[in-house]
Scaffold this motif. Structure first.
Motif, PDB file in Angstrom:
ATOM      1  N   UNK A 162      44.646  39.763  40.976  1.00  0.00           N
ATOM      2  CA  UNK A 162      44.532  38.370  41.406  1.00  0.00           C
ATOM      3  C   UNK A 162      43.671  37.543  40.450  1.00  0.00           C
ATOM      4  N   UNK A 163      43.152  38.184  39.411  1.00  0.00           N
ATOM      5  CA  UNK A 163      42.292  37.503  38.436  1.00  0.00           C
ATOM      6  C   UNK A 163      43.130  37.124  37.221  1.00  0.00           C
ATOM      7  N   UNK A 164      43.024  35.887  36.784  1.00  0.00           N
ATOM      8  CA  UNK A 164      43.853  35.397  35.665  1.00  0.00           C
ATOM      9  C   UNK A 164      43.405  35.949  34.322  1.00  0.00           C
ATOM     10  N   UNK A 165      42.118  35.958  34.080  1.00  0.00           N
ATOM     11  CA  UNK A 165      41.586  36.466  32.808  1.00  0.00           C
ATOM     12  C   UNK A 165      40.117  36.833  32.990  1.00  0.00           C
ATOM     13  N   UNK A 166      39.669  37.763  32.136  1.00  0.00           N
ATOM     14  CA  UNK A 166      38.294  38.234  32.224  1.00  0.00           C
ATOM     15  C   UNK A 166      38.214  39.708  31.867  1.00  0.00           C
ATOM     16  N   UNK A 167      37.002  40.271  31.796  1.00  0.00           N
ATOM     17  CA  UNK A 167      36.843  41.688  31.449  1.00  0.00           C
ATOM     18  C   UNK A 167      37.488  42.615  32.476  1.00  0.00           C
ATOM     19  N   UNK A 168      37.661  42.111  33.711  1.00  0.00           N
ATOM     20  CA  UNK A 168      38.256  42.928  34.774  1.00  0.00           C
ATOM     21  C   UNK A 168      39.665  43.399  34.416  1.00  0.00           C
ATOM     22  N   UNK A 169      40.408  42.565  33.665  1.00  0.00           N
ATOM     23  CA  UNK A 169      41.797  42.902  33.339  1.00  0.00           C
ATOM     24  C   UNK A 169      41.844  44.141  32.445  1.00  0.00           C
TER      25      UNK A 169
END
Length: 306
Positions: free
Chosen positions: A259-266
């Motif tokens: 559900x996250x568009x961009x960031x280190x989580x991806x």
């Protein structure tokens, strides 16, 4: 570090996710009986070339090569290495533990270590403690590094993953300490702060019988895992079910990254998903080659990321 630093990398990772092993694909592979058929099936619409593979050793070489390829690729595309480092920390510390055992047995280690790991090896080797406490020292250093990198990444999802890992470590440590007839003081020495579960949760219930111990976690976020895991332990006298439940809990939580568009989580989520996928493939091929029942196999495979 900003989430916007990861816009390009996140877009690239989303394309890689389309080639991860899906639940439906995994189910179709489970239905196959022959090793060669499964190897061919794994080679279709995935990143694995197992068509010429006929033994577990050959398959392991391919899987190891694929893991190294993915790690190197993510290091190249990530604007900040920390997003990859945090996933690979357990591997570094595993190599460090192996090196420590060789050092304690006066055997020369051939495993290369980073400069930081070499310093920790020297520190652990000089400790006037038994080998068990040296292992605990390294566990604490690993979580210390994990928490530090997690803070640097400034990600709520990754911070929660670290907290869950710490809680699961503390739960398993408590159960193992009880198995060894250690008192609560020993567990307090082992306890790692930084999770959601405070030390009191463990210490106050440390001496309870297993049936009551499960009830003490009834209002905690991991109550289902502990309840089912302890029930399985009383039947089979091992913690393999608990390990599977904890891993599944981490993968289910990891899906929030979708559900996250961009960031280190991806990047973090993809590498964790890839690691889980490789574990599932190893289990699948091993169980099929050894004629282990599908019922046991399915119980061990656990959750898919996609």
């Amino acid at each position: 570090m900003k989430d916007t630093d990861f816009i390009t990398a996140s877009s690239f990772i989303r394309t890689l996710e389309s080639r991860l092993l899906t639940k439906s694909k995994l189910d179709s592979l489970i239905s196959l009986q022959h090793f060669s058929d499964i190897a061919k099936g794994l080679s279709q619409d995935t990143d694995y070339n197992l068509t010429a593979v006929s033994t577990l050793d050959q398959a392991e070489a391919v899987l190891k090569e694929e893991w190294e390829r993915v790690c190197n690729l993510l290091y190249k595309v990530s604007p900040h290495k920390a997003a990859v480092d945090i996933v690979l920390l357990p591997y570094e510390f595993h190599a460090l533990r192996c090196a420590l055992k060789k050092a304690l047995s006066k055997t020369k280690s051939t495993e290369p270590l980073s400069e930081d790991m070499e310093k920790l090896l020297a520190q652990a080797s000089l400790m006037e403690e038994d080998s068990q406490r040296k292992e605990i020292f390294l566990d604490k250093k690993m979580f210390e590094a994990m928490k530090k990198i997690g803070k640097e990444l400034n990600s709520e999802l990754i911070a929660e993953q670290v907290q869950m890992r710490i809680d699961f470590y503390n739960i398993k440590t408590m159960l193992r300490a009880r198995e060894m007839d250690k008192d609560s003081a020993f567990f307090e020495y082992c306890y790692e702060p930084g999770g959601r579960l405070t030390k009191d949760v463990f210490v106050q219930n440390y001496s309870l019988p297993f049936s009551a111990l499960a009830a003490s976690f009834s209002n905690k976020y991991c109550n289902t895992e502990v309840q089912k895991g302890l029930e399985a332990y009383e039947t089979h006298h091992n913690f393999s079910v608990l390990e599977t439940l904890f891993r599944d809990s981490l993968i289910k939580h990891l899906k929030k990254a979708k559900l996250i568009s961009y960031g280190p989580e991806i990047l973090y989520a993809y590498l964790m998903a890839k690691e889980n996928e490789l574990r599932q493939i190893r289990l699948l091929l091993t169980c099929k080659s050894r004629n282990i029942s599908d019922h046991i196999l399915i119980g061990k495979l656990g959750e898919c990321y996609v």
